[in-house]
Write a protein that holds these residues in place. Sequence first.
Motif, short mmCIF file in Angstrom:
data_model
loop_
_atom_site.label_atom_id
_atom_site.label_comp_id
_atom_site.label_asym_id
_atom_site.label_seq_id
_atom_site.Cartn_x
_atom_site.Cartn_y
_atom_site.Cartn_z
N ALA A 16 -13.54 5.34 7.61
CA ALA A 16 -12.48 5.61 8.58
C ALA A 16 -12.31 4.51 9.61
O ALA A 16 -11.35 4.49 10.36
N LEU A 17 -13.25 3.55 9.66
CA LEU A 17 -13.22 2.54 10.71
C LEU A 17 -12.43 1.31 10.35
O LEU A 17 -12.17 0.46 11.20
N PHE A 18 -12.03 1.15 9.11
CA PHE A 18 -11.36 -0.07 8.70
C PHE A 18 -9.99 0.27 8.14
O PHE A 18 -9.86 0.73 7.01
N GLY A 19 -8.95 0.08 8.92
CA GLY A 19 -7.60 0.45 8.49
C GLY A 19 -6.64 -0.68 8.72
O GLY A 19 -6.86 -1.54 9.55
N SER A 24 4.72 0.52 4.50
CA SER A 24 4.79 1.55 3.47
C SER A 24 3.67 2.57 3.57
O SER A 24 3.88 3.74 3.27
N CYS A 25 2.47 2.15 3.99
CA CYS A 25 1.36 3.09 4.00
C CYS A 25 0.26 2.58 4.91
O CYS A 25 0.24 1.44 5.33
N ASP A 26 -0.66 3.49 5.17
CA ASP A 26 -1.87 3.17 5.94
C ASP A 26 -3.01 3.07 4.95
O ASP A 26 -3.27 4.02 4.20
N VAL A 27 -3.68 1.92 4.91
CA VAL A 27 -4.75 1.69 3.95
C VAL A 27 -6.06 1.45 4.68
O VAL A 27 -6.11 0.70 5.66
N ARG A 28 -7.11 2.10 4.20
CA ARG A 28 -8.45 1.86 4.72
C ARG A 28 -9.34 1.44 3.56
O ARG A 28 -9.40 2.12 2.55
N ALA A 29 -10.01 0.30 3.73
CA ALA A 29 -10.82 -0.23 2.63
C ALA A 29 -12.12 -0.81 3.16
O ALA A 29 -12.18 -1.28 4.30
N GLU A 44 -8.82 4.20 0.71
CA GLU A 44 -8.00 5.40 0.81
C GLU A 44 -6.62 4.98 1.31
O GLU A 44 -6.51 4.02 2.09
N THR A 45 -5.57 5.66 0.85
CA THR A 45 -4.22 5.39 1.34
C THR A 45 -3.63 6.66 1.91
O THR A 45 -3.91 7.77 1.45
N ASN A 46 -2.82 6.49 2.94
CA ASN A 46 -2.13 7.63 3.56
C ASN A 46 -0.68 7.22 3.83
O ASN A 46 -0.44 6.32 4.63
N ASP A 99 1.06 -4.93 -4.90
CA ASP A 99 1.34 -6.27 -4.37
C ASP A 99 1.72 -6.26 -2.89
O ASP A 99 2.28 -7.24 -2.37
N HIS A 100 1.35 -5.20 -2.17
CA HIS A 100 1.59 -5.11 -0.72
C HIS A 100 0.31 -4.69 -0.02
O HIS A 100 -0.73 -4.48 -0.64
N SER A 101 0.37 -4.57 1.31
CA SER A 101 -0.74 -4.06 2.14
C SER A 101 -2.06 -4.75 1.84
O SER A 101 -3.06 -4.09 1.55
N PRO A 102 -2.14 -6.08 1.89
CA PRO A 102 -3.41 -6.76 1.59
C PRO A 102 -4.51 -6.40 2.57
O PRO A 102 -4.28 -6.32 3.78
#
Length: 353
Positions: A16-19, A24-29, A44-46, A99-102
Motif C-alpha cells: 500500500a505504500l508504493f503508488g 487511467s488508473c492507480d497502480v501500486r507495485a 495492484e490496480t484500482n 503500455d501506460h502507467s510505468p
Amino acid sequence: MVMKEQILGILTCLLALFGCKSESCDVRALCVRDEIGNYIIKWETNPVIKGIAKLYVSDVPDKFDMNHPAASTSIEDGFIRYITSDNIQRKYFRITFNDHSPQDVAARYTFMDNIQNFRDVGGYKSKKGRQVRWGKLYRSGNIHNFSEQDSIRLIEAGIKTIIDLRTAHEVKEQPIYFPNTQIIHIPIPCGNKEEMNQRILENKVRKRDGTLFMEDAYIRFIANNTEDLGDVFRILLDKKNYPILISGELGKDRVGLFISLLFSMLDIPQESITQEYMSSNLYIDPSFMAKTVSALSTDAQETMTVLLSVNESFLNIAYREIENRYGSFDNYRETGLKISGKNRDRLKDLLLK
C-alpha cells in the motif's frame, strides 16, 4: 536475515505504500528478492483493469530499453517472476500496464553474508507523488567484517561515500576500510552501550531497563547531536558524493532516526516513514547473540531483545523532543539542523524524481 517464508508478509505490509497515479488508473507495485537472486514483482490496480503487463530490466536505475521487454503477463495475474541465479548483480525494473502507467521498482533489501540491515531507501512516494530515487542512498549496519561477495555487492551498488555514525571507540574496535570510497566519520553516541552490555552479562538489569535506555538515547540524539545530524545532511547536499551509504552498529537507531528526518524533509507520508524505520526488525539477524542470550536471566534477555530491535515509540519520543525544544519540525530544520528551505529543496531535487 529475511527468510523465504517472510516474503509474502513483506509484500502484504509494503504494497500500500508504493503508488503512482495516472490518468487511467492507480497502480501500486513493489519488488522483493530471494536469497538466490530471483525477483518477484507484485502489483495492484484500482480500478481492476485487464490487459498486458510488460516488464523491462536494467542494471542501473532509470535507464530501460523500452523496445525489448524481458517478460510479460496478464495484468490480472498480479505478479511476475524474474528468474536469475545471480545473487550479486542487482536489477532494476520498470513495469507498464497496457503500455501506460510505468512503475519503477527494485528490491529494497540486499542479502549480505556479514553486513546487517543493508538496504536501499529508494522507492517511497512523497505526498505530491514524487519517488525517492533508487540506487542513490543506502543504509546498513557495520561493514567491518564484509565478505568477498559482500564487497562485490557494495562495488556493484557504486557507493562513493560511506558515512559512519559510530563513535570513536566503536571505530577503533572495528575500523572500516573500503577501496576507492571516501569514509566520513560523524560520531553520534547511542547511550553507554558498554556499561549496559556489562550489566546485561552480569544479569543486573530489571524489566523495562532496555526500553528506558533506548528512550533516553533517542532524546539525547536530539538534545546533544542535532549539529552532527546536520553535518550528515550537508554531505547529502553534494551530488558528487552519491551513491551514499549511511552506516552504524546495526544501522537501526542513529541511521534510522536520520532517515526519518530526511524523509520528513522530503515530504514522505508518516506511514511510510514509520514503515521504513520499523523494517530494521525484518532485516536484522539476532542469531549472532544466541549463545550469549541463552545464559541470561529473563529480564536480561528482554533487555537484549530491545537493544537488538526498533520500536515506533522510540521514534515518537525523538519527535516529541523536537516539538518540546523547537516547536515544530520546520523550526528544527532551520535553526537546529541549519538546513535552509533552499537546501531542503535541493535535497528534494537530488533524491526525488
